[in-house]
Design an enzyme around this catalytic site. Structure first.
Site, PDB file in Angstrom:
ATOM      1  N   ALA A 184       0.803  -1.659  -0.023  1.00  0.00           N
ATOM      2  CA  ALA A 184       0.277   0.160  -0.093  1.00  0.00           C
ATOM      3  C   ALA A 184       0.703   0.548   0.366  1.00  0.00           C
ATOM      4  O   ALA A 184       1.030   1.143   1.054  1.00  0.00           O
ATOM      5  CB  ALA A 184      -0.725  -0.051   0.943  1.00  0.00           C
TER       6      ALA A 184
ATOM      7  N   SER B   2       2.953   9.050  -8.685  1.00  0.00           N
ATOM      8  CA  SER B   2       4.336   9.220  -9.090  1.00  0.00           C
ATOM      9  C   SER B   2       5.513   9.340  -8.810  1.00  0.00           C
ATOM     10  O   SER B   2       6.911   9.492  -7.556  1.00  0.00           O
ATOM     11  CB  SER B   2       4.823   9.311 -11.089  1.00  0.00           C
ATOM     12  OG  SER B   2       3.668   8.591 -12.097  1.00  0.00           O
TER      13      SER B   2
ATOM     14  N   PHE C  78      -5.836   2.362  -5.729  1.00  0.00           N
ATOM     15  CA  PHE C  78      -5.202   0.746  -6.426  1.00  0.00           C
ATOM     16  C   PHE C  78      -4.621  -0.171  -5.963  1.00  0.00           C
ATOM     17  O   PHE C  78      -3.642  -0.801  -6.949  1.00  0.00           O
ATOM     18  CB  PHE C  78      -4.692   1.819  -7.693  1.00  0.00           C
ATOM     19  CG  PHE C  78      -5.603   3.177  -8.517  1.00  0.00           C
ATOM     20  CD1 PHE C  78      -6.200   3.022  -8.795  1.00  0.00           C
ATOM     21  CD2 PHE C  78      -5.049   4.112  -8.548  1.00  0.00           C
ATOM     22  CE1 PHE C  78      -6.987   4.219  -9.528  1.00  0.00           C
ATOM     23  CE2 PHE C  78      -5.463   5.073  -9.391  1.00  0.00           C
ATOM     24  CZ  PHE C  78      -6.519   5.301  -9.655  1.00  0.00           C
TER      25      PHE C  78
ATOM     26  N   ARG D 104      10.111  -4.816 -11.355  1.00  0.00           N
ATOM     27  CA  ARG D 104      10.352  -4.382 -12.064  1.00  0.00           C
ATOM     28  C   ARG D 104      10.858  -5.260 -12.644  1.00  0.00           C
ATOM     29  O   ARG D 104      10.337  -4.969 -14.166  1.00  0.00           O
ATOM     30  CB  ARG D 104      10.997  -2.660 -12.130  1.00  0.00           C
ATOM     31  CG  ARG D 104       9.747  -2.034 -11.257  1.00  0.00           C
ATOM     32  CD  ARG D 104      11.422   0.361 -11.915  1.00  0.00           C
ATOM     33  NE  ARG D 104      10.049   0.938 -11.210  1.00  0.00           N
ATOM     34  CZ  ARG D 104      10.806   2.243 -10.448  1.00  0.00           C
ATOM     35  NH1 ARG D 104      11.595   1.801  -9.880  1.00  0.00           N
ATOM     36  NH2 ARG D 104       9.655   2.437 -10.122  1.00  0.00           N
TER      37      ARG D 104
ATOM     38  N   ARG E  67      -5.922 -19.225 -41.172  1.00  0.00           N
ATOM     39  CA  ARG E  67      -6.597 -18.045 -41.657  1.00  0.00           C
ATOM     40  C   ARG E  67      -6.108 -17.969 -43.294  1.00  0.00           C
ATOM     41  O   ARG E  67      -4.840 -17.884 -43.433  1.00  0.00           O
ATOM     42  CB  ARG E  67      -6.510 -16.807 -41.119  1.00  0.00           C
ATOM     43  CG  ARG E  67      -7.090 -15.984 -41.881  1.00  0.00           C
ATOM     44  CD  ARG E  67      -8.706 -15.974 -42.162  1.00  0.00           C
ATOM     45  NE  ARG E  67      -9.321 -14.675 -42.605  1.00  0.00           N
ATOM     46  CZ  ARG E  67     -10.636 -14.542 -42.510  1.00  0.00           C
ATOM     47  NH1 ARG E  67     -11.561 -15.475 -42.552  1.00  0.00           N
ATOM     48  NH2 ARG E  67     -11.259 -13.721 -42.978  1.00  0.00           N
TER      49      ARG E  67
ATOM     50  N   GLU F 132       3.847   0.201 -10.683  1.00  0.00           N
ATOM     51  CA  GLU F 132       5.322  -0.049  -9.892  1.00  0.00           C
ATOM     52  C   GLU F 132       6.138   1.156 -10.677  1.00  0.00           C
ATOM     53  O   GLU F 132       7.410   0.381 -11.441  1.00  0.00           O
ATOM     54  CB  GLU F 132       5.418  -1.587 -10.450  1.00  0.00           C
ATOM     55  CG  GLU F 132       5.064  -2.452  -9.503  1.00  0.00           C
ATOM     56  CD  GLU F 132       5.782  -3.516 -10.020  1.00  0.00           C
ATOM     57  OE1 GLU F 132       6.936  -3.863  -9.515  1.00  0.00           O
ATOM     58  OE2 GLU F 132       4.785  -4.818  -9.059  1.00  0.00           O
TER      59      GLU F 132
ATOM     60  N   THR G 287       5.469   4.298 -13.881  1.00  0.00           N
ATOM     61  CA  THR G 287       4.871   4.560 -15.058  1.00  0.00           C
ATOM     62  C   THR G 287       6.404   4.390 -15.998  1.00  0.00           C
ATOM     63  O   THR G 287       7.372   4.128 -15.558  1.00  0.00           O
ATOM     64  CB  THR G 287       4.491   5.829 -15.749  1.00  0.00           C
ATOM     65  OG1 THR G 287       5.109   6.831 -14.998  1.00  0.00           O
ATOM     66  CG2 THR G 287       3.065   5.952 -14.823  1.00  0.00           C
TER      67      THR G 287
END
Length: 383
Positions: free
Chosen positions: A123, A131, A155, A243, A268, A363, A365
């Site tokens: 949290a 950010s 979030f 990350r 296809r 984690e 942007t």
């Protein structure tokens, strides 16, 4: 520590089989209901997937970073909700305790996190602090042998099902990192209220919601490491590792998307032949394969550096930026290869196209990764 080669191979093969035979067939159901069947969690527990990064003395597998990303790549080949269920225990939900917890905190929580009995949740993000994590407002005020927490987190992955929240809260004044501390708060503590699960663009089954702390009293022993002021620094170390894990998941998902594209293109037919025979289709597949290979190579290189004890803040951000942007391009091409069918929910690529968009946001942007990369590069060249 690391596994011997044969054991690692068996773990990778077992995970690959589990993903292909158990999880992939459930993707549509989870997308429709937003619920992962309870028996899937039990099967993931039996495979040891909740404790990949937790040491064996606490019941985990104790994988090193290279081994962890190899497993994450396998988990990336299916809906991200499945990986997310165990992902917080592997990473952000456990690693603060691994890195900075007291002996008592590790002994109490890590075995339950490793087994999957307890779901961890990290949290940090708030309505006005995403950010810019140093601007978080959640406060923790010392009151005798307790702390009183007030504030809202937003979030938060796995918050609706978590049993333990790793909460970043302000214990000091100003924007310095030393003003932020970390607390281990158990679900059900009086003063905690959960918001409704968020309705998201994608990643159905991966649950997020707000956590509201209203005069939530926790014992002083909940302070991570028994020390104020280590919260922000610990969070950044946790995110460095996370990350790399997310980057590996993106590699696995890109490889799944390529497989879906090739399968469709070879089946296809248009103008009397498989569309895989058309050079413009081949070009999209080639570009996707090249980028996925580059990302795989980057992630493995950075993981090995981390395992050697090197600082990998720069490399982790490079991997996060490239891999998450890469999988977005691969998903877009996969929809294009499928043509109109790629826009129809019956096909997996439609769902993955929405699912992968989140990887460029959480984690850190893509823009935050660019800032970290620039900062670390300038620092290296001017040292």
């Amino acid at each position: 520590m690391s596994l011997d080669a044969d054991t690692l191979k068996l773990l990778i093969e077992a995970t690959r089989t589990f993903v292909a035979e158990r999880l992939v067939p459930l993707e549509a159901e989870v997308a429709e209901t937003g619920v992962i069947p309870p028996q899937v969690r039990e099967e993931m527990q039996a495979l040891g997937l909740f404790g990949l990064s937790i040491a064996p003395e606490y019941g985990g597998l104790g994988l090193n970073m290279e081994e962890e990303v190899l497993i994450a790549m396998e988990l990336g080949r299916t809906s991200p909700a499945f990986r997310s269920l165990a992902g917080t225990n592997i990473g952000i939900g456990s690693q603060a305790i691994v890195l900075a917890g007291t002996t008592e905190q590790r002994d109490h929580y890590l075995p339950r996190l490793a087994s999957g009995e307890l779901i961890g949740s990290f949290a940090l993000t708030e309505p006005d602090a995403g950010s810019d994590a140093l601007s978080l407002r959640t406060s923790a005020r010392r009151d005798g042998d307790h702390y009183v927490l007030n504030g809202t987190k937003r979030f938060i992955t796995n918050a609706p099902i978590a049993g333990l929240y790793t909460v970043m809260a302000r214990t000091g004044e100003g924007r310095g990192s030393g003003a932020i501390s970390c607390f281990l708060v158990e679900a059900g503590t009086p003063g905690i209220t959960l918001g409704k699960p968020d309705r998201k663009m994608g990643q159905a089954g991966s649950l997020t919601c707000d956590i509201v702390f209203d005069d939530c009293r926790v014992p002083a022993s909940a302070l991570l490491g028994g020390e104020e002021g280590n919260g922000f620094r610990t969070a950044m170390r946790v995110l460095d590792k996370g990350r790399l894990h997310i980057s590996a998941v993106c590699v696995g998902m890109a490889e799944r998307l390529i497989a879906e594209s090739v399968r469709y293109a070879t089946e296809r037919k248009q103008f009397g032949q498989a569309i895989a025979d058309f050079q413009l289709i081949q070009a999209m597949i080639a570009d996707s394969q090249t980028e996925a290979y580059a990302a795989r190579t980057m992630v493995l290189d950075a993981a090995r550096k981390r395992d050697r004890g090197e600082t990998t803040t720069l490399e982790a951000s490079c991997c996060k930026l490239f891999s998450t942007e890469m999988v977005g391009r691969v998903a877009d091409r996969a929809v294009q290869v499928h043509g109109g069918s790629g826009y129809i929910a019956e096909y997996a690529v439609e769902r993955f196209y929405r699912d992968v968009r989140l990887f460029r946001l959480y984690e850190g942007t893509s823009q935050i990764q660019q800032l970290v990369i620039a900062r670390e590069t300038i620092k290296a060249y001017t040292a």
